[in-house]
Design an enzyme around this catalytic site. Sequence first.
Site, PDB file in Angstrom:
ATOM      1  N   CYS A   1       0.858  -1.180   0.000  1.00 17.21           N
ATOM      2  CA  CYS A   1       0.000   0.000   0.000  1.00 17.21           C
ATOM      3  C   CYS A   1       0.899   1.236   0.000  1.00 17.21           C
ATOM      4  O   CYS A   1       1.814   1.335   0.823  1.00 17.21           O
ATOM      5  CB  CYS A   1      -0.897   0.002   1.234  1.00 17.21           C
ATOM      6  SG  CYS A   1      -1.851   1.524   1.423  1.00 17.21           S
TER       7      CYS A   1
ATOM      8  N   ASP B   1      -0.402  -5.744   0.350  1.00 15.38           N
ATOM      9  CA  ASP B   1      -1.675  -5.997  -0.315  1.00 15.38           C
ATOM     10  C   ASP B   1      -1.520  -7.292  -1.098  1.00 15.38           C
ATOM     11  O   ASP B   1      -0.467  -7.549  -1.689  1.00 15.38           O
ATOM     12  CB  ASP B   1      -2.031  -4.858  -1.278  1.00 15.38           C
ATOM     13  CG  ASP B   1      -2.489  -3.600  -0.565  1.00 15.38           C
ATOM     14  OD1 ASP B   1      -3.149  -3.721   0.485  1.00 15.38           O
ATOM     15  OD2 ASP B   1      -2.199  -2.501  -1.063  1.00 15.38           O
TER      16      ASP B   1
END
Length: 166
Positions: A64, A71
């Site tokens: 992120c 992520d």
Amino acid sequence: MPSGAFRCRSGHKAVVMANTPLFLGQNSSLPASPDEAVLDYVANPRPGALYMIRFAAPEFTSLCPVTGQPDFAHLVIDYAPGECIVESKALKLFLGSFRNHAGFHEDVTVGIGQRLFDEMKPQWLRIGGYWYPRGGIPIDVFWQSGPPPAGLWLPDQGVAPYRGRG
């Protein structure tokens, strides 16, 4: 053109590439970033045939750009090849190079699809990025280069929508 080589388009120019892949059968380190990753292409073994190639990366990771937290996504890349096909180990190394790359889901997914399309020049390409939830919201991102060629068999990407734990 040298013996054992073929012409493949990369970007806006034609380049001569050897029939021997750069990474296959070699010890290869993970590139530090997507910009440093080299995508390797080999001649399409079935030129003139209309068919689709699918790569699935169910454990794709990036970071992120705001929090630095990881992520996770399930990527599905489908394409109808032109003169070249992407060599699978080079693609694996390219996708792995995102492990420490900060980018929003949309930028990462579309960027992967556009880079493959721009370099490989397939007849058609699509990518589905099925991102696992963080903060309670799954994000699915889809991009394709345009309409698929007439007559190309397009199976469903096979990734079910996120249903949570219940």
